[in-house]
Design a protein around this motif. Sequence first.
Motif, PDB file in Angstrom:
ATOM      1  N   ASN B 138       0.827  -1.206   0.000  1.00  0.00           N
ATOM      2  CA  ASN B 138       0.000   0.000   0.000  1.00  0.00           C
ATOM      3  C   ASN B 138       0.870   1.269   0.000  1.00  0.00           C
ATOM      4  O   ASN B 138       2.080   1.192   0.162  1.00  0.00           O
ATOM      5  N   LEU B 139       0.199   2.400  -0.138  1.00  0.00           N
ATOM      6  CA  LEU B 139       0.874   3.702  -0.179  1.00  0.00           C
ATOM      7  C   LEU B 139       1.837   3.792  -1.356  1.00  0.00           C
ATOM      8  O   LEU B 139       2.863   4.459  -1.288  1.00  0.00           O
ATOM      9  N   ILE B 140       1.477   3.110  -2.434  1.00  0.00           N
ATOM     10  CA  ILE B 140       2.361   3.101  -3.609  1.00  0.00           C
ATOM     11  C   ILE B 140       2.456   4.511  -4.202  1.00  0.00           C
ATOM     12  O   ILE B 140       3.469   4.886  -4.792  1.00  0.00           O
ATOM     13  N   ASP B 141       1.412   5.312  -3.991  1.00  0.00           N
ATOM     14  CA  ASP B 141       1.450   6.704  -4.476  1.00  0.00           C
ATOM     15  C   ASP B 141       2.495   7.523  -3.710  1.00  0.00           C
ATOM     16  O   ASP B 141       3.229   8.315  -4.295  1.00  0.00           O
ATOM     17  N   GLU B 142       2.551   7.310  -2.378  1.00  0.00           N
ATOM     18  CA  GLU B 142       3.581   7.973  -1.568  1.00  0.00           C
ATOM     19  C   GLU B 142       4.967   7.540  -2.040  1.00  0.00           C
ATOM     20  O   GLU B 142       5.890   8.353  -2.136  1.00  0.00           O
ATOM     21  N   ALA B 143       5.103   6.238  -2.310  1.00  0.00           N
ATOM     22  CA  ALA B 143       6.392   5.711  -2.747  1.00  0.00           C
ATOM     23  C   ALA B 143       6.807   6.368  -4.056  1.00  0.00           C
ATOM     24  O   ALA B 143       7.955   6.773  -4.224  1.00  0.00           O
ATOM     25  N   ARG B 144       5.857   6.501  -4.985  1.00  0.00           N
ATOM     26  CA  ARG B 144       6.177   7.139  -6.264  1.00  0.00           C
ATOM     27  C   ARG B 144       6.638   8.571  -6.033  1.00  0.00           C
ATOM     28  O   ARG B 144       7.583   9.045  -6.644  1.00  0.00           O
ATOM     29  N   ARG B 145       5.941   9.229  -5.110  1.00  0.00           N
ATOM     30  CA  ARG B 145       6.305  10.609  -4.805  1.00  0.00           C
ATOM     31  C   ARG B 145       7.721  10.684  -4.248  1.00  0.00           C
ATOM     32  O   ARG B 145       8.459  11.626  -4.495  1.00  0.00           O
ATOM     33  N   PRO B 162       0.910 -14.114  -3.806  1.00  0.00           N
ATOM     34  CA  PRO B 162       0.537 -13.001  -4.685  1.00  0.00           C
ATOM     35  C   PRO B 162       0.817 -11.639  -4.038  1.00  0.00           C
ATOM     36  O   PRO B 162       0.690 -11.497  -2.826  1.00  0.00           O
ATOM     37  N   VAL B 163       1.193 -10.697  -4.864  1.00  0.00           N
ATOM     38  CA  VAL B 163       1.494  -9.342  -4.394  1.00  0.00           C
ATOM     39  C   VAL B 163       0.753  -8.356  -5.284  1.00  0.00           C
ATOM     40  O   VAL B 163       0.693  -8.534  -6.495  1.00  0.00           O
ATOM     41  N   VAL B 164       0.170  -7.320  -4.675  1.00  0.00           N
ATOM     42  CA  VAL B 164      -0.464  -6.273  -5.465  1.00  0.00           C
ATOM     43  C   VAL B 164      -0.075  -4.911  -4.888  1.00  0.00           C
ATOM     44  O   VAL B 164       0.003  -4.747  -3.675  1.00  0.00           O
ATOM     45  N   ALA B 165       0.214  -3.971  -5.787  1.00  0.00           N
ATOM     46  CA  ALA B 165       0.521  -2.610  -5.333  1.00  0.00           C
ATOM     47  C   ALA B 165      -0.785  -1.820  -5.296  1.00  0.00           C
ATOM     48  O   ALA B 165      -1.573  -1.862  -6.238  1.00  0.00           O
ATOM     49  N   THR B 166      -1.024  -1.110  -4.186  1.00  0.00           N
ATOM     50  CA  THR B 166      -2.268  -0.346  -4.073  1.00  0.00           C
ATOM     51  C   THR B 166      -2.021   1.059  -3.535  1.00  0.00           C
ATOM     52  O   THR B 166      -0.998   1.330  -2.915  1.00  0.00           O
ATOM     53  N   ALA B 167      -2.986   1.926  -3.826  1.00  0.00           N
ATOM     54  CA  ALA B 167      -3.072   3.218  -3.136  1.00  0.00           C
ATOM     55  C   ALA B 167      -4.512   3.295  -2.671  1.00  0.00           C
ATOM     56  O   ALA B 167      -5.381   3.784  -3.378  1.00  0.00           O
ATOM     57  N   ALA B 168      -4.747   2.751  -1.492  1.00  0.00           N
ATOM     58  CA  ALA B 168      -6.136   2.559  -1.034  1.00  0.00           C
ATOM     59  C   ALA B 168      -6.897   3.874  -0.949  1.00  0.00           C
ATOM     60  O   ALA B 168      -8.112   3.907  -1.121  1.00  0.00           O
ATOM     61  N   ARG B 169      -6.177   4.962  -0.713  1.00  0.00           N
ATOM     62  CA  ARG B 169      -6.867   6.250  -0.564  1.00  0.00           C
ATOM     63  C   ARG B 169      -7.581   6.627  -1.852  1.00  0.00           C
ATOM     64  O   ARG B 169      -8.644   7.205  -1.839  1.00  0.00           O
ATOM     65  N   SER B 170      -6.942   6.308  -2.990  1.00  0.00           N
ATOM     66  CA  SER B 170      -7.566   6.670  -4.254  1.00  0.00           C
ATOM     67  C   SER B 170      -8.250   5.469  -4.901  1.00  0.00           C
ATOM     68  O   SER B 170      -8.864   5.589  -5.954  1.00  0.00           O
ATOM     69  N   GLY B 171      -8.116   4.300  -4.274  1.00  0.00           N
ATOM     70  CA  GLY B 171      -8.775   3.116  -4.814  1.00  0.00           C
ATOM     71  C   GLY B 171      -7.922   2.339  -5.803  1.00  0.00           C
ATOM     72  O   GLY B 171      -8.327   1.290  -6.297  1.00  0.00           O
ATOM     73  N   GLU B 172      -6.729   2.870  -6.081  1.00  0.00           N
ATOM     74  CA  GLU B 172      -5.845   2.203  -7.041  1.00  0.00           C
ATOM     75  C   GLU B 172      -5.496   0.787  -6.571  1.00  0.00           C
ATOM     76  O   GLU B 172      -5.123   0.580  -5.423  1.00  0.00           O
ATOM     77  N   GLY B 173      -5.645  -0.168  -7.456  1.00  0.00           N
ATOM     78  CA  GLY B 173      -5.251  -1.543  -7.155  1.00  0.00           C
ATOM     79  C   GLY B 173      -6.253  -2.349  -6.364  1.00  0.00           C
ATOM     80  O   GLY B 173      -6.058  -3.545  -6.146  1.00  0.00           O
ATOM     81  N   MET B 174      -7.351  -1.736  -5.943  1.00  0.00           N
ATOM     82  CA  MET B 174      -8.302  -2.468  -5.103  1.00  0.00           C
ATOM     83  C   MET B 174      -9.011  -3.603  -5.853  1.00  0.00           C
ATOM     84  O   MET B 174      -9.180  -4.682  -5.283  1.00  0.00           O
ATOM     85  N   PRO B 175      -9.437  -3.409  -7.107  1.00  0.00           N
ATOM     86  CA  PRO B 175     -10.072  -4.536  -7.815  1.00  0.00           C
ATOM     87  C   PRO B 175      -9.144  -5.745  -7.911  1.00  0.00           C
ATOM     88  O   PRO B 175      -9.552  -6.877  -7.702  1.00  0.00           O
ATOM     89  N   ARG B 176      -7.872  -5.453  -8.202  1.00  0.00           N
ATOM     90  CA  ARG B 176      -6.892  -6.521  -8.312  1.00  0.00           C
ATOM     91  C   ARG B 176      -6.711  -7.231  -6.966  1.00  0.00           C
ATOM     92  O   ARG B 176      -6.593  -8.458  -6.907  1.00  0.00           O
TER      93      ARG B 176
END
Lengths: 79, 262, 463
Positions: B138-145, B162-176
């Motif tokens: 999670n917090l992949i958006d912070e990491a990118r920043r 399994p591993v998935v990158a997410t940014a839960a605040r914006s919903g990124e990666g949640m479907p996966r």
Amino acid sequence: MSATTTLNCLSNGSFALVKEVVAEGLTRRRLLDLGLVPGTKVEVIRRSPAGDPIAFNIRGAVIALRRDVAGQVLVSPWK
Amino acid sequence: MGLTYQSTGQSSTREIFHTLADDCDYVIALAGNPNTGKSTVFNALTGLRQHTGNWPGKTVQRAEGSYIYKSHRYRLIDLPGTYSLLSNSADEEVARDFICFARPDATIVVVDATCLERNLNLALQVMEITGRVVICVNLIDEARRKKIRIDTDKLSKRLGVPVVATAARSGEGMPRLKELVSDVANKRVQTKPQPVRYSQDVEDAIARLEPRVKAIVGNSINSRWLTLRLLDGDTRLVQTMENYLNAGKTVPVMPVGQEGLA
Amino acid sequence: MQKSLIPLLEDAQEIAGLRRNQLQDNIVASIYSTAEQIAGEVVSHTSPKRQDLDRQIDNILTSPIWGFPIMFGVLAVVFWVTIVGANIPSNLLATGLFWIEERLTDLFMALNAPGWLHGFLVLGVYRSLAWVVSVMLPPMAIFFPLFTLLEDLGYLPRVAFNLDRFFKKAGAHGKQALTMSMGFGCNAAGIIACRIIESPRERLIATLTNNFVPCNGRFPTLIALVSIFIAGSVSLSLSSFIATLTVAGLVVFGITVTLAISWLLSITILRGELSSFALELPPYRRPLLGQVLVRSVLDRTIFVLSRAVVIAAPAGGLIWILANTTVDGASLLSTLAGWLDTPAKFMGLDGFILLAFILGLPANEIVLPILLMSYVCGGAMTELASLADLRHLLVEQHGWTWLTALCTMIFSLCHWPCGTTLLTIQREQRSRRWTLLAALIPTAVGVVVCVFINNLVRLLDLV
């Protein structure tokens, strides 16, 4: 080989390698679980405005320890 | 090591954590370090508004929620945020006992992408108890920043889950994430968690003790992990385990709800 | 076959032998080194200066020079914004809601409803609701988002970091600062947050003293009292300044009392070792403004307000009945207040004030509305749509002085926790003794401080 000191004796901005945790019981487990295992590089970041506790960078997280707790971690200063 | 969890004893264990499996198809545990946005992941999955905040230990009440994915109902249990499962604090015991005894169909370990090393410590410990793990970076958006790149494919190969990158605040990666959780929960995907290799003295001790542990617990509990805890001298876990093995007795772990951590 | 692991525990002890510590170290070290190795393989940094911004912010927020001034500055700004921002909507709401009250009265008259029904429903139930909404809603709706913002940013752990030394001296846990911060929102939430303190002794200290932080039910009371009391007497900008100083001063007083009582507890009934203290200072995060607003307004404000409303409605009705049931020529309300008057006067309060605190046990939000209700029910005052009207009610009709206001505010800060909080303490501690103590300690402090200040001021002839 550099001298052994304790984590609370280092000045802000300095680095050290953990040699040994000399605490016992729960405190010992806590310190180990925070990642203070032998060989870990620790950075002293800052002291609280009141002088205690001290904030360290331990494996990427900023963690504050009270002086007496930090005093139970033996380290060797790292240049 | 592979998957050691069969369905043996599952229903009785479930009863101990009463009501858990009643109205849902799968039980999913949510574990992670404090401050990894675990509650945000919880909210993003369940649509609930659990209180979030940026201070350690915020989730002091165990929260529960559920979501529906492809017509199956998943019940999600938000465990207390912990750095480790080893030091016998109340929080860690709750998290550990839940993963160990309630046997969720899958455990999501939320890790902070900006601080992966520290967070993998917990993930590795969870994977010693259960192989049915999905890692949520999670917090992949912070990491990118912060200009941090994480090779999730490689991480997945390396860990065997399994591993998935997410940014839960914006919903990124949640479907996966939902997809992977469903894959692991209904065993479409077989995980192969890579065990931690210990130093020679520890491995020797494990080799001496594990066969006898296995003789007692069979396949119901990961014997390597339990052996390690015995070597650790974790008497509280052994006590809980005693009650668990002598089926019929209820395990004194926290009931669902809020009176747990007394 | 008897399945038992106990014998194996002994065997494990034998295998580990004297090297158990070593073995434990090795286990943890191996897990960490595996994590380190894996992270090394999958993480790449394209920029070396990754923690710089957080460090620079911390350089200021936890600096030896600026750390404390900023902390109190933030506190003061939050209160100031709340006070200034709440002023106008509070008056608008009051005007609007009392206009509705008149229309309701018209309606009841048009329907030829009996007087007692109108009195009970409109002058009792509706009016107390109107006061709860107009006095409590605006400050809450402003304070909660501000507080949630600070919480989301990650400032609270820095406060704990700054203040830890004092908590250590008081024999308490540094995370008590976090549980106190939660107490600003709601003391019951603060009590639950005490679970983050592992040591039972230190958790109990934090639990017993959490009430010295004014919760959202009480600090709007403080704000309203200050605003009412100085309304009209000084200019608007000056009055908000004075109100801010007073409320911030009371909060600092509450923190001081917390530390003093924590220290007293830790050298008397709660003696013991200090537990190991580790506090993570998480990276700052940019809060999502929209979410902060929605969450704090919907979840917190509406939740807290609805609780207040649910309790205020019957309380308002009850007050009206008490005020309008006469026995031997005196209303029950004034009889009750009369009984309380002597001890209350000794504390710088009056019987009605003490009665309002007692009736306000279910929720602190309703203490001030109850007080206003009981004052109004006794008198003939009907126009109460502005703060200046309320000031007239308190000062001209009921003889309030600045000392009365001060003692009421101090007693609001230091008295028994609300019913919800007491139930929470009972549930968390599972002990009637500690729950009782949690009520007795702040009450005793409040009584002692009020009696002391009241008599000192009178002795010095300052009022």
